[in-house]
Design a protein around this motif. Structure first.
Motif, PDB file in Angstrom:
ATOM      1  N   UNK A   1       0.843  -1.202   0.000  1.00  0.00           N
ATOM      2  CA  UNK A   1       0.000   0.000   0.000  1.00  0.00           C
ATOM      3  C   UNK A   1       0.877   1.252   0.000  1.00  0.00           C
ATOM      4  N   UNK A   2       1.941   1.199   0.779  1.00  0.00           N
ATOM      5  CA  UNK A   2       2.871   2.329   0.835  1.00  0.00           C
ATOM      6  C   UNK A   2       3.509   2.587  -0.535  1.00  0.00           C
ATOM      7  N   UNK A   3       3.937   1.531  -1.206  1.00  0.00           N
ATOM      8  CA  UNK A   3       4.560   1.677  -2.533  1.00  0.00           C
ATOM      9  C   UNK A   3       3.570   2.178  -3.579  1.00  0.00           C
ATOM     10  N   UNK A   4       2.304   1.802  -3.404  1.00  0.00           N
ATOM     11  CA  UNK A   4       1.293   2.136  -4.413  1.00  0.00           C
ATOM     12  C   UNK A   4       0.710   3.539  -4.226  1.00  0.00           C
ATOM     13  N   UNK A   5       1.130   4.211  -3.167  1.00  0.00           N
ATOM     14  CA  UNK A   5       0.560   5.519  -2.820  1.00  0.00           C
ATOM     15  C   UNK A   5       0.508   6.504  -3.996  1.00  0.00           C
ATOM     16  N   UNK A   6       1.576   6.621  -4.809  1.00  0.00           N
ATOM     17  CA  UNK A   6       1.540   7.599  -5.909  1.00  0.00           C
ATOM     18  C   UNK A   6       0.477   7.295  -6.966  1.00  0.00           C
ATOM     19  N   UNK A   7      -0.025   6.069  -6.968  1.00  0.00           N
ATOM     20  CA  UNK A   7      -0.980   5.668  -8.005  1.00  0.00           C
ATOM     21  C   UNK A   7      -2.401   5.530  -7.475  1.00  0.00           C
ATOM     22  N   UNK A   8      -2.582   5.867  -6.207  1.00  0.00           N
ATOM     23  CA  UNK A   8      -3.906   5.732  -5.611  1.00  0.00           C
ATOM     24  C   UNK A   8      -4.732   6.987  -5.870  1.00  0.00           C
ATOM     25  N   UNK A   9      -6.017   6.803  -6.117  1.00  0.00           N
ATOM     26  CA  UNK A   9      -6.923   7.910  -6.395  1.00  0.00           C
ATOM     27  C   UNK A   9      -7.721   8.247  -5.136  1.00  0.00           C
TER      28      UNK A   9
ATOM     29  N   UNK B   1      -7.191   2.743 -17.298  1.00  0.00           N
ATOM     30  CA  UNK B   1      -6.830   2.600 -15.882  1.00  0.00           C
ATOM     31  C   UNK B   1      -5.371   2.977 -15.644  1.00  0.00           C
ATOM     32  N   UNK B   2      -4.504   2.618 -16.585  1.00  0.00           N
ATOM     33  CA  UNK B   2      -3.086   2.968 -16.426  1.00  0.00           C
ATOM     34  C   UNK B   2      -2.900   4.482 -16.443  1.00  0.00           C
ATOM     35  N   UNK B   3      -3.678   5.172 -17.267  1.00  0.00           N
ATOM     36  CA  UNK B   3      -3.594   6.641 -17.318  1.00  0.00           C
ATOM     37  C   UNK B   3      -4.145   7.258 -16.029  1.00  0.00           C
ATOM     38  N   UNK B   4      -5.280   6.730 -15.572  1.00  0.00           N
ATOM     39  CA  UNK B   4      -5.857   7.248 -14.331  1.00  0.00           C
ATOM     40  C   UNK B   4      -4.883   7.113 -13.165  1.00  0.00           C
ATOM     41  N   UNK B   5      -4.116   6.034 -13.190  1.00  0.00           N
ATOM     42  CA  UNK B   5      -3.208   5.758 -12.072  1.00  0.00           C
ATOM     43  C   UNK B   5      -1.786   6.286 -12.322  1.00  0.00           C
ATOM     44  N   UNK B   6      -1.637   7.110 -13.342  1.00  0.00           N
ATOM     45  CA  UNK B   6      -0.390   7.843 -13.582  1.00  0.00           C
ATOM     46  C   UNK B   6       0.797   6.930 -13.911  1.00  0.00           C
ATOM     47  N   UNK B   7       0.553   5.918 -14.732  1.00  0.00           N
ATOM     48  CA  UNK B   7       1.650   5.095 -15.255  1.00  0.00           C
ATOM     49  C   UNK B   7       2.006   5.578 -16.658  1.00  0.00           C
ATOM     50  N   UNK B   8       3.280   5.445 -17.005  1.00  0.00           N
ATOM     51  CA  UNK B   8       3.734   5.898 -18.323  1.00  0.00           C
ATOM     52  C   UNK B   8       3.184   5.035 -19.458  1.00  0.00           C
ATOM     53  N   UNK B   9       2.958   3.738 -19.169  1.00  0.00           N
ATOM     54  CA  UNK B   9       2.438   2.846 -20.201  1.00  0.00           C
ATOM     55  C   UNK B   9       1.595   1.766 -19.548  1.00  0.00           C
TER      56      UNK B   9
ATOM     57  N   UNK C   1       1.945  -1.343 -20.058  1.00  0.00           N
ATOM     58  CA  UNK C   1       2.844  -2.431 -19.665  1.00  0.00           C
ATOM     59  C   UNK C   1       3.418  -2.168 -18.271  1.00  0.00           C
ATOM     60  N   UNK C   2       3.843  -0.936 -18.008  1.00  0.00           N
ATOM     61  CA  UNK C   2       4.353  -0.591 -16.670  1.00  0.00           C
ATOM     62  C   UNK C   2       3.267  -0.778 -15.612  1.00  0.00           C
ATOM     63  N   UNK C   3       2.045  -0.414 -15.958  1.00  0.00           N
ATOM     64  CA  UNK C   3       0.901  -0.569 -15.051  1.00  0.00           C
ATOM     65  C   UNK C   3       0.682  -2.038 -14.703  1.00  0.00           C
ATOM     66  N   UNK C   4       0.758  -2.912 -15.691  1.00  0.00           N
ATOM     67  CA  UNK C   4       0.501  -4.328 -15.467  1.00  0.00           C
ATOM     68  C   UNK C   4       1.667  -5.032 -14.767  1.00  0.00           C
ATOM     69  N   UNK C   5       2.872  -4.507 -14.944  1.00  0.00           N
ATOM     70  CA  UNK C   5       4.042  -5.114 -14.296  1.00  0.00           C
ATOM     71  C   UNK C   5       4.188  -4.685 -12.836  1.00  0.00           C
ATOM     72  N   UNK C   6       3.574  -3.560 -12.465  1.00  0.00           N
ATOM     73  CA  UNK C   6       3.813  -2.986 -11.141  1.00  0.00           C
ATOM     74  C   UNK C   6       3.497  -3.982 -10.033  1.00  0.00           C
ATOM     75  N   UNK C   7       2.307  -4.557 -10.063  1.00  0.00           N
ATOM     76  CA  UNK C   7       1.919  -5.481  -8.994  1.00  0.00           C
ATOM     77  C   UNK C   7       2.657  -6.808  -9.066  1.00  0.00           C
ATOM     78  N   UNK C   8       3.256  -7.110 -10.215  1.00  0.00           N
ATOM     79  CA  UNK C   8       4.075  -8.316 -10.316  1.00  0.00           C
ATOM     80  C   UNK C   8       5.461  -8.116  -9.699  1.00  0.00           C
ATOM     81  N   UNK C   9       5.798  -6.845  -9.413  1.00  0.00           N
ATOM     82  CA  UNK C   9       7.106  -6.495  -8.839  1.00  0.00           C
ATOM     83  C   UNK C   9       8.238  -6.934  -9.773  1.00  0.00           C
ATOM     84  N   UNK C  10       8.027  -6.639 -11.025  1.00  0.00           N
ATOM     85  CA  UNK C  10       8.965  -7.022 -12.088  1.00  0.00           C
ATOM     86  C   UNK C  10       9.342  -5.782 -12.880  1.00  0.00           C
ATOM     87  N   UNK C  11      10.602  -5.662 -13.239  1.00  0.00           N
ATOM     88  CA  UNK C  11      11.045  -4.522 -14.031  1.00  0.00           C
ATOM     89  C   UNK C  11      10.751  -4.759 -15.508  1.00  0.00           C
TER      90      UNK C  11
END
Length: 598
Positions: A141-149, A243-251, A253-263
């Protein structure tokens, strides 16, 4: 000629799984659903607007975990009953009621994450320190803070989750309920056709005329639903982009990888290296298949045939039990007892029936047994599939007992490692069991390529390469109509197979067959997981019990470690390309040995 597929009510009970292991009756399940609603109301009354200190957060999350476990069990019960027969209107109705109820519950409780995220970092740090069941959950939750609405927006999005999943539900309905396949003609005979018969039978059948005629008929029917399926998929990927735009991800793919904790680097490496380095080995294998089967030309419709069509012994369900328990005995007595329980207590649905979900999967509701779906065809490939799904069962058997429910949400990047390693261990067992029989050894080696590595390093990897190109277009704001999807998929096949395989007309529609596209970035993770599994298997072969012990500890870790940490616990480094290149070399060495034995 293949036997016509039966209705679910015509299938004997010994071939079906037993969902009464979750709830004995529908009424018991509905009572649990009422208890869920009551617990949700209790959480709202006691904690809404009050999660500003560590004590309240920790107390709330104990009750929230209990509710999540109940929802997991209830939703598993109803969705599993639907998955074995999409034509059963009553089970679909019950599942819809349950889904609507728990979606509303989770939407109403979305304030929990919002309020926790709004707490100060000092309060969150204290909560993480004090928590007995949700340390990783709070860290995330702490890591996801920048993407929370805002809390209101999060609640609205939660309430719309069923709408967001509608494209997948429509895809499954199109595929499993609406799509009706006609009989086809081959060698002067009429043959029945269904999704299951094609994927589990005709793709592997040694009779070339029947196999290719089935391919033509199957893909002809897919073509009839091409525009509908493209619309369903297009809606899904556009939703992900929004959803990726709403949550302020650049793409996306980055949005979908975030919760996987994968670069992004780890993701791209899997696709790029395999497309480049594995392709030459697989082209060589395709030529071996062509020669062994006396084919004038090697086509896309021929890629799943066996190397030795006259040497493909039938395996009964009872025989598979002996193979699997012996083959996986290296994992120890507790693991062996789980395998016996899976057979004895009907965790496994072996049936072939109209409306049943295709492929195979394992569902492991927290606090309950696992449930494994496949369609049994009495082939050794079925033994490998069952070993694979039992690997998932073994994984969650371990981590569900060692971790809280919050800490069992394993990253896609590694979730297929416990399943694919079982396939590898089975192959090693079979080779040892008959080490003086060269034909048998060649057959097992070919099974490793055609089952384990082809499925995970080729089929799913090509899907991942296609999926990445689709998301690139979506990120640019471009449309992805059926014609574009066909063009992308055919281009991926051409790049990988070169001139070693003639691409049969219709092959470009293969994107229509994969439900994983509706599950975020999943397809690439099979090869990532199998890379880890291959390296662990080699460790076990070289080091013995110490490597097995490391692996068992890794299985129990759940999501308390990220993918890099998971691999490191098992003795594998996935931060560089070494493990992947070594695995590709290992695949190449198997193909080289097959050639020598031929």
């Amino acid at each position: 000629m293949a036997e016509a597929v039966k209705r679910r009510n015509e299938i004997p009970n010994e071939l079906k799984w037993d969902t009464t292991l979750i709830f004995k009756t529908k009424e018991e399940m509905l009572k649990a659903l009422d208890e869920c609603k009551a617990l949700a109301n209790e959480i709202i009354d006691n904690y809404k607007g009050k999660l500003s200190n560590a004590g309240a957060i920790c107390d709330c999350l104990v009750k929230y975990e209990k509710l999540y476990i109940m929802i997991d069990q209830i939703s598993s019960y109803t969705s599993l009953n639907v998955s074995v027969d999409y034509t059963d209107a009553e089970n679909k109705k019950i599942n819809a009621v349950v889904t609507n109820t728990y979606i509303k519950i989770l939407s109403d409780l979305s304030f929990i994450e919002s309020e926790i995220a709004d707490a100060s970092e000092e309060v969150l740090a204290e909560a993480i320190e004090k928590s007995t069941n949700a340390k990783v959950y709070l860290e995330d939750i702490l890591k996801y803070k920048p993407h929370r609405l805002s809390p209101e927006t999060e609640q609205a999005l939660g309430a719309l989750s069923e709408t967001f999943s509608a494209p997948y539900e429509m895809y499954e309905q199109t595929k499993l309920a609406d799509m009706s396949f006609p009989d086809f003609e081959a060698e002067g005979q009429s043959h029945p056709l269904s999704y299951t018969l094609f994927e589990e039978n005709y793709e592997y059948i040694k009779d070339t005329e029947v196999r290719r005629a089935a391919f033509k008929a199957f893909y002809g029917k897919l073509h009839d639903y091409m525009y509908t399926t493209a619309a369903e998929y297009g809606t899904h990927v556009r939703t992900e982009k929004r959803l990726s735009e709403l949550r302020h991800f650049d793409s996306v793919i980055d949005y979908l990888l975030f919760n996987q904790k994968v670069t992004r680097e780890m993701y791209d490496r899997q696709i790029d290296l395999i497309m480049e380095k594995l392709a030459p080995h697989m082209r060589k294998y395709a030529k071996l298949l062509q020669k062994a089967n006396n084919l004038e030309k090697m086509t896309y419709a021929d890629l799943k045939i066996t190397l030795d069509p006259e040497y493909d012994p039938k395996v009964t369900i009872e025989q598979s039990k002996d193979y699997i328990i012996d083959g996986l005995s290296i994992m120890g007595p507790e693991y062996g007892e789980m395998l016996k329980e899976a057979y004895r207590d009907h965790w496994i649905d072996f049936a072939q029936n109209i409306g049943k979900s295709t492929g195979g999967f394992c569902a492991s509701p927290y606090g309950k047994p696992s449930f494994i779906l496949l369609s049994w065809n009495e082939r050794m490939s079925d033994v490998f599939t069952l070993a694979h799904e039992l690997g998932h069962a073994g994984h969650f058997y371990a981590c569900n007992r060692a971790q809280s429910q919050f800490d069992t949400r394993v990253s896609n990047y590694v979730v297929e490692a416990p399943s694919t390693i079982n396939e590898l261990l089975m192959a090693e067992y079979l080779k040892e069991k008959n080490k003086d029989d060269k034909r048998f050894r060649r057959w097992v080696l070919a099974a490793q390529i055609s089952n384990t590595y082809y499925h995970n390093f080729v089929t799913h990897l090509l899907e991942a390469a296609y999926q990445r190109e689709v998301y690139k277009l979506v990120d640019k704001g471009e449309a992805v109509p059926a014609e574009t999807l066909n063009e992308i998929y055919r281009g991926v096949l051409e790049k990988f197979w070169g001139d070693a395989v003639e691409l049969t007309e219709g092959c470009e529609l293969t994107w229509m067959r994969q439900p994983h596209y509706y599950m975020g970035l999943y397809s690439y993770s099979y090869s990532a997981s199998l890379t880890i599994a291959t390296q662990v298997m080699k460790r076990i072969r070289n080091e013995g019990q110490s490597a097995v012990d490391d692996w068992k500890k890794t299985l129990a870790a759940g999501s308390t470690v990220d993918p890099i940490g998971f691999a490191k616990m098992a003795g594998v480094d996935v931060t560089t390309d070494h493990a992947l290149l070594d695995t590709i070399d290992y695949i190449g060495s198997i193909i080289d040995e097959i050639e020598k034995l031929s």
